[in-house]
Design a protein around this motif. Structure first.
Motif, PDB file in Angstrom:
ATOM      1  N   ALA A 141      -8.776 -34.514  64.605  1.00 40.13           N
ATOM      2  CA  ALA A 141      -9.021 -34.425  66.051  1.00 40.13           C
ATOM      3  C   ALA A 141      -7.837 -33.761  66.744  1.00 40.13           C
ATOM      4  N   GLY A 142      -8.108 -33.215  67.931  1.00 40.06           N
ATOM      5  CA  GLY A 142      -7.065 -32.552  68.705  1.00 40.06           C
ATOM      6  C   GLY A 142      -7.591 -31.292  69.346  1.00 40.06           C
ATOM      7  N   SER A 143      -6.834 -30.222  69.289  1.00 36.84           N
ATOM      8  CA  SER A 143      -7.269 -28.931  69.818  1.00 36.84           C
ATOM      9  C   SER A 143      -6.829 -27.833  68.868  1.00 36.84           C
ATOM     10  N   LYS A 144      -7.567 -26.727  68.908  1.00 33.00           N
ATOM     11  CA  LYS A 144      -7.291 -25.621  67.990  1.00 33.00           C
ATOM     12  C   LYS A 144      -7.786 -24.329  68.610  1.00 33.00           C
ATOM     13  N   GLU A 145      -7.122 -23.226  68.289  1.00 36.40           N
ATOM     14  CA  GLU A 145      -7.565 -21.928  68.785  1.00 36.40           C
ATOM     15  C   GLU A 145      -8.678 -21.378  67.904  1.00 36.40           C
ATOM     16  N   ILE A 146      -9.703 -20.847  68.550  1.00 35.20           N
ATOM     17  CA  ILE A 146     -10.802 -20.211  67.839  1.00 35.20           C
ATOM     18  C   ILE A 146     -10.829 -18.737  68.229  1.00 35.20           C
ATOM     19  N   PHE A 147     -11.098 -17.871  67.261  1.00 34.58           N
ATOM     20  CA  PHE A 147     -11.144 -16.434  67.508  1.00 34.58           C
ATOM     21  C   PHE A 147     -12.567 -16.038  67.899  1.00 34.58           C
TER      22      PHE A 147
END
Length: 200
Positions: A141-147
């Motif tokens: 869980a958390g946040s992540k960059e998506i292209f």
């Protein structure tokens, strides 16, 4: 015609299936040939469903509703379904009709544009057995960059790992399957569809 025929493994099913599937099928072929300058298209299916998608995403309806690439025919009335990577919600909407009011769909879509289109499709089809979730399912869980890559394939080609030439990024919220089950108090699911661009 060659441009139309070279479309997947079963081209004849596409050419003859689209008119049987979509009432306003000329719009689909117009988008297939790149002749429609409108950003969005609204398709009216002969079974009563409606889909608003990016005009560049014409093949999503073909793959899911015509070719049944996710085997939605296995879904039964009353099933609990997870749609991970819902995109515009084409599978979600189709599945919601199959499970009926006694079943439920949990539909995950992390990106802002896709999630907005997903909610539009739930609204125009008056669906109340779907929970849309504006998150990605990931290993933590958390946040992540998506292209993001809208240019080539419409809204269906975003990825956590594949970087398109024209890189756009969006930070999205992530959850885990374990956290999701705990939050929504789910003991089991009957059908899992995953199209989450590398986070499977």
């Amino acid at each position: 015609m060659k441009h139309l025929i070279n479309n997947g493994r079963r081209p004849l099913k596409t050419i003859f299936g689209i008119p049987r599937l979509i009432k306003n099928y000329p719009l689909w072929f117009k988008n297939r040939l790149g002749l429609n300058k409108e950003r969005y298209s609204l398709y009216y299916l002969r079974n009563g469903l409606r889909y608003r998608v990016l005009s560049s995403s014409f093949n999503i309806i073909n793959h899911i509703c015509n070719h049944d690439v996710y085997k939605k025919n296995l879904i039964k009335r009353g099933d609990i379904v997870l749609d991970i990577g819902a995109q515009a919600g084409v599978f979600t909407v189709a599945a919601s009709k199959l499970v009926d009011e006694s079943g439920h769909i949990y539909s995950f879509e992390p990106t802002k544009l896709n999630f907005s289109i997903l909610k539009d499709n739930l609204k125009i089809n008056s669906l109340e057995n779907v929970t849309p979730i504006n998150m990605a399912v990931f290993r933590k869980a958390g946040s992540k960059e998506i292209f993001l890559d809208d240019a080539m394939f419409g809204e269906g080609s975003h990825s956590f790992y594949f970087k398109p030439k024209e890189v756009q990024k969006e930070k999205v919220k992530c959850t885990t399957i374990k956290d999701f089950f705990k939050k929504y108090k789910i003991n089991k699911i009957d059908f899992l569809k995953m199209d989450c661009e590398g986070s499977e």
